[in-house]
Write a protein that holds these residues in place. Structure first.
Motif, PDB file in Angstrom:
ATOM      1  N   GLY A  78      30.038  41.572  43.538  1.00  0.00           N
ATOM      2  CA  GLY A  78      30.279  40.391  42.703  1.00  0.00           C
ATOM      3  C   GLY A  78      31.231  40.771  41.578  1.00  0.00           C
ATOM      4  N   VAL A  79      32.436  40.226  41.623  1.00  0.00           N
ATOM      5  CA  VAL A  79      33.447  40.625  40.638  1.00  0.00           C
ATOM      6  C   VAL A  79      33.243  39.822  39.351  1.00  0.00           C
ATOM      7  N   SER A  80      32.672  40.498  38.362  1.00  0.00           N
ATOM      8  CA  SER A  80      32.251  39.827  37.129  1.00  0.00           C
ATOM      9  C   SER A  80      33.327  39.854  36.055  1.00  0.00           C
ATOM     10  N   LYS A  81      34.536  40.274  36.428  1.00  0.00           N
ATOM     11  CA  LYS A  81      35.617  40.402  35.427  1.00  0.00           C
ATOM     12  C   LYS A  81      35.972  39.080  34.762  1.00  0.00           C
ATOM     13  N   TYR A  82      35.639  37.956  35.398  1.00  0.00           N
ATOM     14  CA  TYR A  82      36.001  36.652  34.851  1.00  0.00           C
ATOM     15  C   TYR A  82      35.036  36.154  33.792  1.00  0.00           C
ATOM     16  N   VAL A  83      33.868  36.770  33.712  1.00  0.00           N
ATOM     17  CA  VAL A  83      32.810  36.162  32.893  1.00  0.00           C
ATOM     18  C   VAL A  83      32.251  37.129  31.851  1.00  0.00           C
ATOM     19  N   MET A 113      34.347  50.081  40.065  1.00  0.00           N
ATOM     20  CA  MET A 113      35.612  49.988  39.343  1.00  0.00           C
ATOM     21  C   MET A 113      36.681  49.616  40.350  1.00  0.00           C
ATOM     22  N   ILE A 114      37.304  48.450  40.176  1.00  0.00           N
ATOM     23  CA  ILE A 114      38.234  47.976  41.210  1.00  0.00           C
ATOM     24  C   ILE A 114      39.667  47.828  40.718  1.00  0.00           C
ATOM     25  N   GLY A 115      39.905  48.134  39.438  1.00  0.00           N
ATOM     26  CA  GLY A 115      41.261  47.968  38.904  1.00  0.00           C
ATOM     27  C   GLY A 115      41.909  49.308  38.590  1.00  0.00           C
ATOM     28  N   ALA A 125      41.792  48.328  50.173  1.00  0.00           N
ATOM     29  CA  ALA A 125      43.096  47.681  50.322  1.00  0.00           C
ATOM     30  C   ALA A 125      43.039  46.246  49.840  1.00  0.00           C
ATOM     31  N   MET A 126      44.183  45.773  49.417  1.00  0.00           N
ATOM     32  CA  MET A 126      44.322  44.373  49.006  1.00  0.00           C
ATOM     33  C   MET A 126      45.435  43.737  49.804  1.00  0.00           C
ATOM     34  N   ALA A 127      45.208  42.525  50.248  1.00  0.00           N
ATOM     35  CA  ALA A 127      46.271  41.825  50.960  1.00  0.00           C
ATOM     36  C   ALA A 127      47.296  41.309  49.956  1.00  0.00           C
ATOM     37  N   GLY A 128      46.847  41.050  48.748  1.00  0.00           N
ATOM     38  CA  GLY A 128      47.793  40.582  47.728  1.00  0.00           C
ATOM     39  C   GLY A 128      47.782  39.077  47.586  1.00  0.00           C
ATOM     40  N   TRP A 129      48.109  38.647  46.384  1.00  0.00           N
ATOM     41  CA  TRP A 129      48.110  37.213  46.095  1.00  0.00           C
ATOM     42  C   TRP A 129      49.154  36.519  46.937  1.00  0.00           C
ATOM     43  N   GLY A 130      48.818  35.325  47.390  1.00  0.00           N
ATOM     44  CA  GLY A 130      49.797  34.513  48.105  1.00  0.00           C
ATOM     45  C   GLY A 130      50.104  34.979  49.521  1.00  0.00           C
ATOM     46  N   GLY A 149      39.081  42.488  51.189  1.00  0.00           N
ATOM     47  CA  GLY A 149      38.700  41.084  51.236  1.00  0.00           C
ATOM     48  C   GLY A 149      38.251  40.588  49.876  1.00  0.00           C
ATOM     49  N   MET A 150      38.769  39.412  49.481  1.00  0.00           N
ATOM     50  CA  MET A 150      38.400  38.768  48.236  1.00  0.00           C
ATOM     51  C   MET A 150      38.038  37.310  48.562  1.00  0.00           C
ATOM     52  N   SER A 151      37.899  36.476  47.537  1.00  0.00           N
ATOM     53  CA  SER A 151      37.450  35.099  47.796  1.00  0.00           C
ATOM     54  C   SER A 151      38.265  34.397  48.883  1.00  0.00           C
ATOM     55  N   GLY A 152      39.580  34.602  48.857  1.00  0.00           N
ATOM     56  CA  GLY A 152      40.439  33.840  49.760  1.00  0.00           C
ATOM     57  C   GLY A 152      40.576  34.411  51.155  1.00  0.00           C
ATOM     58  N   VAL A 185      33.127  43.648  50.450  1.00  0.00           N
ATOM     59  CA  VAL A 185      34.070  42.602  50.051  1.00  0.00           C
ATOM     60  C   VAL A 185      33.921  42.397  48.550  1.00  0.00           C
ATOM     61  N   ARG A 186      35.035  42.159  47.887  1.00  0.00           N
ATOM     62  CA  ARG A 186      35.034  42.035  46.418  1.00  0.00           C
ATOM     63  C   ARG A 186      35.275  40.580  46.058  1.00  0.00           C
ATOM     64  N   ILE A 187      34.196  39.911  45.672  1.00  0.00           N
ATOM     65  CA  ILE A 187      34.269  38.458  45.538  1.00  0.00           C
ATOM     66  C   ILE A 187      34.043  38.010  44.107  1.00  0.00           C
ATOM     67  N   GLY A 188      35.020  37.296  43.568  1.00  0.00           N
ATOM     68  CA  GLY A 188      34.912  36.785  42.197  1.00  0.00           C
ATOM     69  C   GLY A 188      34.897  35.272  42.157  1.00  0.00           C
ATOM     70  N   SER A 189      36.083  34.670  42.203  1.00  0.00           N
ATOM     71  CA  SER A 189      36.262  33.233  41.943  1.00  0.00           C
ATOM     72  C   SER A 189      35.223  32.320  42.583  1.00  0.00           C
ATOM     73  N   ILE A 190      34.955  32.496  43.861  1.00  0.00           N
ATOM     74  CA  ILE A 190      34.064  31.515  44.498  1.00  0.00           C
ATOM     75  C   ILE A 190      32.614  31.646  44.022  1.00  0.00           C
TER      76      ILE A 190
HETATM   77  C1  LIG Z   1      39.837  40.063  40.724  1.00  0.00           C
HETATM   78  C2  LIG Z   1      39.762  40.960  41.876  1.00  0.00           C
HETATM   79  C3  LIG Z   1      39.005  40.603  43.006  1.00  0.00           C
HETATM   80  C4  LIG Z   1      38.288  39.273  43.139  1.00  0.00           C
HETATM   81  O1  LIG Z   1      39.211  38.270  43.462  1.00  0.00           O
HETATM   82  P1  LIG Z   1      38.751  36.780  43.774  1.00  0.00           P
HETATM   83  O2  LIG Z   1      39.918  36.226  44.492  1.00  0.00           O
HETATM   84  O3  LIG Z   1      38.506  36.132  42.467  1.00  0.00           O
HETATM   85  O4  LIG Z   1      37.548  36.830  44.620  1.00  0.00           O
HETATM   86  C5  LIG Z   1      38.937  41.515  44.048  1.00  0.00           C
HETATM   87  N1  LIG Z   1      39.569  42.719  43.989  1.00  0.00           N
HETATM   88  C6  LIG Z   1      40.304  43.081  42.926  1.00  0.00           C
HETATM   89  C7  LIG Z   1      40.957  44.406  42.932  1.00  0.00           C
HETATM   90  C8  LIG Z   1      40.420  42.221  41.843  1.00  0.00           C
HETATM   91  O5  LIG Z   1      41.167  42.598  40.795  1.00  0.00           O
END
Ligand SMILES: *Cc1c(COP(=O)(O)O)cnc(C)c1O
Length: 237
Positions: A39-44, A85-87, A168-173, A207-210, A223-228
């Motif tokens: 649960g990615v709590s960075k938003y809250v 730690m994901i950043g 790994a991250m697929a990346g925004w967009g 994998g993230m929310s999208g 899976v690293r899930i924040g927004s949803i």
């Molecule tokens: C913010 C973040 C996420 C979560 O992304 P959402 O799209 O909000 O689920 C996952 N991984 C990394 C590295 C992030 O910085």
């Protein structure tokens, strides 16, 4: 205290995400408990982070070390919680970060790996880490290039760290199809590296929310899930 309505919504969101993750795992022929949800709590804020744990989430992800250590100091959980730690991490943040005993997903250079190993050894710890891979070899992205990883695994620090897999991250967009390709490549890379290095590398954080369904189908174990998780609770961009 967080209002009851907010807690309720968060619990519903958590249940829905859990349900979906299980469903995708089963539909792709995997065990229903084979994927951990971070649960990615960075938003809250700390209060909402605590509410997320109350809702049932036991794995918390932060992308900024400062927020992780602030929350670690501020919060008392009634259940054991693991930090992730994901950043991107800087060397001068490592010593303090290790107090949260995190799994570090975002090891993106030999320098940071060596720094983690050094501080961990000094503190008598063994820190679990993942190697972040820039699987699309995108210039704007952090992470090791795929072809550099064999050498990294061949010359790991002698003590203090244990490499558990890749992130790994697929990346925004990125389209879902492109994301799936990146995730498949990451799994294949893990399989090859595991062979060549003789190390198990069981974890795949992707994998993230999208795009988490694509990641699970490709073999993600985390899976690293924040927004949803926070839908209906915070303003979404
Ligand atoms: C913010 C973040 C996420 C979560 O992304 P959402 O799209 O909000 O689920 C996952 N991984 C990394 C590295 C992030 O910085």
């Amino acid at each position: 205290m967080i209002e009851q309505q907010k807690q309720q919504r968060l619990s519903e969101n958590w249940q829905a995400v859990q349900q979906k993750v299980r469903e995708v795992a089963i539909n792709s022929g995997r065990a229903e408990d084979s994927v951990q949800i971070i649960g990615v709590s960075k938003y809250v804020d700390a209060e909402t982070t605590l509410a997320l744990v109350k809702a049932g989430c036991r794995q918390l992800g932060e992308s900024r070390p400062q927020l992780m250590w602030q929350k670690t100091e501020e919060l008392t959980f009634d259940q054991p919680v693991t930090w992730h730690m994901i950043g991107h991490l800087q060397r001068n943040k490592v010593r303090r970060l290790l107090r949260s005993k995190p799994l570090i997903h975002s090891v993106d250079s030999q320098r940071i790996l060596a720094a983690i190993a050094e501080h961990a050894s000094t503190q008598g710890l063994i820190v679990d880490v993942l190697l972040e891979v820039n699987v699309s070899a995108d210039e704007g992205k952090t992470g090791f290039l795929p072809e550099s990883l064999e050498a990294v695994l061949d010359s790991l620090p002698a003590a203090g760290v244990r490499v558990k897999g890749l992130m790994a991250m697929a990346g925004w967009g990125t389209s879902r199809d492109a994301a799936r390709t990146h995730f498949d490549k990451t799994r294949e890379l893990r399989d090859r590296l595991s062979q060549s290095s003789g190390q198990a590398l069981p974890e795949l954080s992707m994998g993230m929310s999208g795009d988490f369904p694509e990641a699970i189908r490709a073999g993600a174990t985390m899976v690293r899930i924040g927004s949803i998780l926070f839908e209906g609770l915070i303003d979404q961009r």
